[in-house]
Structures are given as structure tokens and as C-alpha cells.
Design a protein around this motif. Structure first.
Motif, short mmCIF file in Angstrom:
data_model
loop_
_atom_site.label_atom_id
_atom_site.label_comp_id
_atom_site.label_asym_id
_atom_site.label_seq_id
_atom_site.Cartn_x
_atom_site.Cartn_y
_atom_site.Cartn_z
N SER A 217 8.61 -13.86 -21.72
CA SER A 217 7.40 -14.68 -21.84
C SER A 217 6.60 -14.21 -23.05
CB SER A 217 6.50 -14.52 -20.60
OG SER A 217 7.15 -14.93 -19.43
N LEU A 218 6.38 -15.09 -24.00
CA LEU A 218 5.52 -14.71 -25.13
C LEU A 218 4.08 -14.60 -24.66
CD1 LEU A 218 6.90 -16.97 -28.00
CD2 LEU A 218 7.54 -14.64 -27.43
N HIS A 219 3.72 -15.48 -23.70
CA HIS A 219 2.30 -15.56 -23.30
C HIS A 219 1.82 -14.34 -22.54
CE1 HIS A 219 2.82 -16.58 -18.92
NE2 HIS A 219 3.99 -17.02 -19.32
N LYS A 220 2.75 -13.51 -22.03
CA LYS A 220 2.28 -12.37 -21.23
C LYS A 220 1.83 -11.20 -22.09
CE LYS A 220 5.20 -13.31 -17.20
NZ LYS A 220 4.28 -14.16 -16.46
N THR A 221 2.59 -10.89 -23.14
CA THR A 221 2.27 -9.66 -23.89
C THR A 221 2.10 -9.88 -25.40
OG1 THR A 221 4.62 -9.14 -24.12
CG2 THR A 221 3.49 -8.18 -22.23
N PRO A 223 0.49 -12.70 -28.69
CA PRO A 223 -0.51 -13.75 -28.89
C PRO A 223 0.11 -15.14 -28.89
CG PRO A 223 -0.12 -12.54 -30.94
CD PRO A 223 0.70 -11.88 -29.89
N SER A 224 0.20 -15.75 -27.73
CA SER A 224 0.73 -17.10 -27.63
C SER A 224 0.17 -17.77 -26.38
CB SER A 224 2.27 -17.04 -27.57
OG SER A 224 2.81 -18.30 -27.83
N LEU A 225 0.15 -19.10 -26.38
CA LEU A 225 -0.50 -19.81 -25.27
C LEU A 225 0.32 -19.72 -23.99
CD1 LEU A 225 -1.69 -23.07 -27.13
CD2 LEU A 225 -3.10 -21.13 -26.39
N THR A 226 -0.40 -19.83 -22.88
CA THR A 226 0.22 -19.77 -21.55
C THR A 226 1.34 -20.81 -21.44
OG1 THR A 226 -1.80 -18.96 -20.59
CG2 THR A 226 -0.30 -20.01 -19.07
N LEU A 259 2.16 -26.25 -27.56
CA LEU A 259 2.80 -25.02 -27.09
C LEU A 259 3.89 -24.57 -28.08
CD1 LEU A 259 3.05 -25.57 -23.21
CD2 LEU A 259 1.29 -24.38 -24.53
N MET A 260 4.64 -25.52 -28.61
CA MET A 260 5.70 -25.13 -29.56
C MET A 260 5.09 -24.58 -30.85
SD MET A 260 8.74 -27.86 -28.88
CE MET A 260 7.87 -29.38 -29.09
N ALA A 261 3.96 -25.16 -31.26
CA ALA A 261 3.30 -24.64 -32.46
C ALA A 261 2.79 -23.21 -32.19
CB ALA A 261 2.14 -25.55 -32.87
N SER A 262 2.38 -22.99 -30.96
CA SER A 262 1.92 -21.65 -30.60
C SER A 262 3.09 -20.65 -30.68
CB SER A 262 1.33 -21.68 -29.19
OG SER A 262 1.14 -20.39 -28.72
N ILE A 263 4.26 -21.07 -30.20
CA ILE A 263 5.44 -20.18 -30.28
C ILE A 263 5.74 -19.89 -31.75
CG2 ILE A 263 7.95 -20.02 -29.91
CD1 ILE A 263 7.59 -21.66 -27.35
N ASP A 264 5.73 -20.94 -32.56
CA ASP A 264 6.05 -20.79 -33.98
C ASP A 264 5.05 -19.86 -34.68
OD1 ASP A 264 7.90 -21.95 -36.07
OD2 ASP A 264 5.93 -22.32 -36.98
N CYS A 266 3.31 -17.54 -33.21
CA CYS A 266 3.53 -16.19 -32.68
C CYS A 266 4.70 -15.54 -33.43
CB CYS A 266 3.81 -16.27 -31.18
SG CYS A 266 4.09 -14.70 -30.41
N LEU A 267 5.74 -16.32 -33.71
CA LEU A 267 6.90 -15.78 -34.45
C LEU A 267 6.48 -15.35 -35.85
CD1 LEU A 267 9.57 -18.40 -33.32
CD2 LEU A 267 9.37 -16.04 -32.54
N ASP A 268 5.62 -16.16 -36.48
CA ASP A 268 5.11 -15.78 -37.82
C ASP A 268 4.31 -14.48 -37.73
OD1 ASP A 268 6.28 -17.85 -39.16
OD2 ASP A 268 4.52 -19.16 -39.06
N PHE A 269 3.53 -14.36 -36.66
CA PHE A 269 2.75 -13.14 -36.45
C PHE A 269 3.69 -11.93 -36.36
CE2 PHE A 269 0.95 -10.05 -33.49
CZ PHE A 269 -0.35 -9.87 -33.95
#
Ligand SMILES: Cc1ncc(COP(=O)(O)O)c(C=O)c1O
Length: 459
Positions: A217-221, A223-226, A259-264, A266-269
């Protein structure tokens, strides 16, 4: 051609500024004049031309999953916008057929059990040892995996959670070697470990250590949306196309671009801001030093406690597990005090511990507030006489009924007390009893104790 520099959020923003009129879903039509801008309606689109299709990606969304593959060093990566849950269900369905055998660690999350229910799997358990001083579940040992496989060699998969909700990590490298020597895939529920690689917790980092399917889960630990998560597939055992078919069943056919933009993003981060994890480590170190003098409360593997006091393979210091056993307050009471007096909300509380989750986004001030509050509360505990002890986990016996059979409310079960359903505390969502197990006195008393301490038990 993959372009790893592409950024889904920027493309959505750019598109929102164009004159393109949306005769398509979603129904809000990006009409921010009518609806205002407090929610991101302007970038909430559907699979229109130029924006790809999550379930058959070949353009901008494929760029994002390729980015995930690179960032996490995996062979195949998938963006998940129905949380780790949809990845776990898909993983179990990928490796099993109806009625197969499976080996799972008892402390798996309910999504693993729901995967087993869907395929009516015969579950063989590995019971991780309970840590004596804190009461949390310890690491799954390679020996216990070997023993479970010898007891059920036709099992189609081994599923374990690492890190656990409380940050306990298992020796994935040794475990995967064992399962592979029997041709059995290892699925790791890494919902709490998406940050492992970036935090430098490589001992037990499941992609690195040979797990076949890893769900994080990206959202748990991070910076990404729930609801945002990723799944990775490695090695030759798993048919990744079957996994993709299962994902198409368990994941919505209208994936959110937000949500997908948030994943993307987070990957850049993760690609660009790895040095922030060094700062995070320093904050945790400072926190650890600052609570060295706690007399009554103990923080697992922090302060005066260390991993050498426990039988854990490894531990994620990002989890602040505050143990209250031996004091006059329960974990639930501690969590209440932190909420009411110090305005801090913890992730979860149990009778004998409470968990504060931290991440790379926590601030110096946040850590300082927590350590000050703990020191303050600890002082007030100095005259404790009542001792709230660690509760041993119950081990209910199987009745012989399969999970689907027991779950079928139309069938009579006779006079014996057999559970028809999952009963679990939420959080953490780990079943105490599963359909078809006896509700013996020990299990009933465990459930009653949880309820009496104010824990939400779902039956
Ligand atoms: C160990 C574990 N696995 C899986 C999940 C499910 O993850 P998600 O909420 O991303 O679906 C959770 C959620 O709390 C969890 O704690």
C-alpha cells in the motif's frame, strides 16, 4: 515508447486547461464553476483519448507502471487503486483453483482470508510466535514455513505479512528459498512496507529477496492518497497475465485518475527525493534517544528497548509501538489520553499496546510532541499497582467444516459452538476466529476481553 519522465498529474492539469468538452463520465463534467474547486473535479476524467486504459495500458498509464517497475526494481508492476486488498485477492486467485490447499500465516489481514473464502481454500496455518514482553506477533520463521510445507506439500502458495501492522519483518530471502525448492510461490502482503527499500530496510525487502508476488500500500507509509497501492511480480512461477485478468475482476473498471496521478507523483517522489528518508531516519533516532528515560511505558525497539530483546528477524523503526503491559493503563486508555489531552490520534490501540505510524512526511515538531507527551504520561504512571498483562492469542481448533460450508447460514451446524463467520478486531483486521473453527472458552474470553477494553470487534 516508454517515457519515464512523463507525469500524469501535469498531463491532467494541462488537459483541464484545454477547451475539450466532456461528453463522457464522470457526471460532474469538470464544472468547477458550478461545483467549486475544493475537490479536484478539474483533473477527474475517464479513459478518454490520450489517457490510456488501466486494464490494457499502452500509453501514459503504462509509463507509470514502468516507472513503478524501475523504482521498486521489479519485473512487472501494477498500479492498484482499490488498495492492497484488490492485489491480495487477485494474487490468491492467480495461484489457486477452487478447493486447493494454501499455507498462510495466522496473522494475515482479512483480505487474505477473503481470498481464501472466494476459492474455498483449505487453509493450513503457520502461527508466528507471540513476543513475550510486548504481545505482538513475531516474525514467521523459515523453519515454520518448511514444517508447514512438509505437512501440506500440495499447497499452491504460502502467504505471509511482512512487515506486520506493528513493524515486524520476516526473513523473506530464506523463506522464498524454501518455498521455491518445493515449487511453491511466496506471496508477501507488504501493505505496510512500501517504504522499505527507500528507508534502507533491505533485509527482508520482498522484491529484492525473491518473493513472487508482493503487494504494497503506498497510502500507508508513503505520500500518496488513500486506496493507492502497487503489486509486483517477479520470477518464472507466476503467470502475470493471469494476475492481470484477476485484477480486471477485483479492481474497478472506472479507475480514478486522481488516485493514479497520486501514485505517479509518489513514484516521482521516490525517484527524486530519497535523501528525505535520511532525514526521516535521523528524526526517528532523535525520537528514540528522547524517550530513553521512560520508566513504565516501553516503545518497541526504541529508547531503552532494542531488537536484541525480541526474537524478530528485523523491525521497521517507523512503527512506534507503545507497550503498556506492566502499567496501570491499557493501550486503549493510552490512545484516549493522547487524543483528549495531547490532541494526537494514533493508528490503533489494543489492550496492551498502541501503534503510532510515522512516515517520511512527519515533522520534527510531530516527533517532539509525541515524545513530550509520552514522557509526561509516563510520569503520571509512577504509582501503578494494577498491571494489565499481555493477552495470549487463542488458537481455536478446526471443526472439519470448510470455510464456505460453515459460512453458509442455511446449513445447521448442530449443537457445537462453531463459528459461521470471521470475527476480528478492527483495526488491525486480523481474524481471531474463522468460519468452521470452534468458539472455545479461550477464544470467547479473548473476544470478551477485547470488547471490554473498548476494541471494536466485528462479528
Ligand atoms: C497487513 C495488511 N494487509 C492488507 C491491508 C489492506 O490494505 P488496503 O487498505 O490498502 O486495501 C491492510 C490494511 O490495513 C493491512 O493492515
Amino acid at each position: 515508447m516508454t517515457d519515464l519522465r512523463s507525469n500524469l498529474y501535469d498531463e491532467l492539469k494541462k488537459y483541464s486547461k484545454t477547451d475539450a468538452y466532456p461528453f463522457h463520465m464522470p457526471g460532474h463534467k469538470r464544472n468547477t464553476e458550478l461545483l467549486g474547486v475544493s475537490l479536484p473535479f478539474d483533473i477527474d476524467i475517464t479513459e478518454i483519448d490520450g489517457f490510456d486504459d488501466l486494464h490494457a495500458s499502452c500509453g501514459i498509464l503504462k509509463n507509470s507502471s514502468d516507472k513503478a517497475r524501475k523504482v521498486f526494481h521489479s519485473e512487472h508492476s501494477y498500479m492498484l487503486i482499490n488498495g492492497s486488498t484488490c492485489g491480495i485477492l487477485s494474487a490468491i486467485r492467480t495461484v489457486t483453483n477452487y478447493g486447493d490447499n494454501i499455507i498462510i500465516a495466522r496473522n494475515c489481514h482479512k483480505s487474505v482470508y477473503n481470498g481464501c473464502l472466494l476459492n474455498n481454500l483449505e487453509i493450513n496455518f503457520i502461527f508466528p510466535p507471540q513476543d513475550e514482553s510486548s504481545g505482538v506477533c513475531g516474525s514467521v520463521s523459515p523453519e515454520s514455513v518448511l514444517e508447514a510445507i512438509k505437512g501440506s506439500p500440495d499447497s499452491k502458495a504460502v502467504v505471509i505479512t511482512s512487515p506486520t501492522y506493528e513493524g515486524v519483518i520476516s526473513d523473506i530471502r530464506s523463506i522464498s528459498r524454501i518455498t521455491h525448492s518445493y515449487g511453491i510461490p511466496l506471496i508477501v502482503d507488504n501493505a505496510h512496507g512500501a517504504h522499505q527499500r527507500f528507508f534502507g530496510l533491505m533485509d527482508g525487502e520482498p522484491v529484492e529477496c525473491g518473493a513472487d508476488i508482493v503487494i504494497s500500500s503506498l497510502h500507508k507509509t508513503l505520500p500518496s492518497l488513500t486506496q493507492t497501492a502497487v503489486a509486483h511480480i517477479n520470477g518464472d512461477i507466476i503467470d502475470h497475465r493471469r494476475f492481470e485478468k484477476e485484477l480486471a475482476i477485483f479492481e474497478t473498471s472506472s479507475p480514478s485518475y486522481i488516485l493514479m496521478a497520486s501514485i505517479d507523483k509518489c513514484l516521482d517522489f521516490l525517484k527524486n527525493d530519497c535523501d528525505l528518508f535520511e532525514k526521516y531516519k535521523l528524526r526517528l533516532q532523535k525520537f528514540s534517544e528522547s524517550i530513553n528515560k521512560l520508566k513504565y511505558l516501553k516503545v518497541l525497539c526504541h529508547g531503552s528497548d532494542s531488537i536484541s530483546n525480541h526474537n524478530f528477524y528485523s523491525f521497521d523503526p517507523g512503527k512506534i509501538v507503545i507497550c503498556t503491559s506492566g502499567t496501570s493503563i491499557s493501550g486503549v486508555e493510552l490512545s484516549d489520553i493522547l487524543r483528549k489531552k495531547y490532541n494526537m490520534e494514533l493508528e490503533m490501540a489494543y489492550p496492551f499496546y498502541a501503534v503510532a505510524m510515522t512516515s517520511v512526511c512527519d515533522t520534527d515538531d510531530g516527533f517532539q510532541r509525541l515524545s513530550n507527551a509520552l514522557i509526561d504520561i509516563d510520569k503520571s504512571l509512577s504509582h501503578s499497582e494494577i498491571n494489565i498483562p499481555v493477552l495470549p492469542f487463542p488458537k481455536p481448533k478446526k471443526s472439519g467444516l470448510g470455510i464456505i460450508e460453515a459460512n453458509d447460514k442455511t446449513l445447521p451446524l448442530g449443537s457445537e459452538k462453531i463459528s459461521r463467520d470471521y470475527i476480528f478486531a478492527y483495526p488491525p483486521g486480523i481474524p481471531i476466529v474463522i468460519p468452521g473453527e470452534f468458539l472455545d472458552d479461550e477464544t470467547v474470553s479473548y473476544i470478551e476481553t477485547l470488547k471490554a477494553s473498548g476494541i471494536k470487534v466485528i462479528e
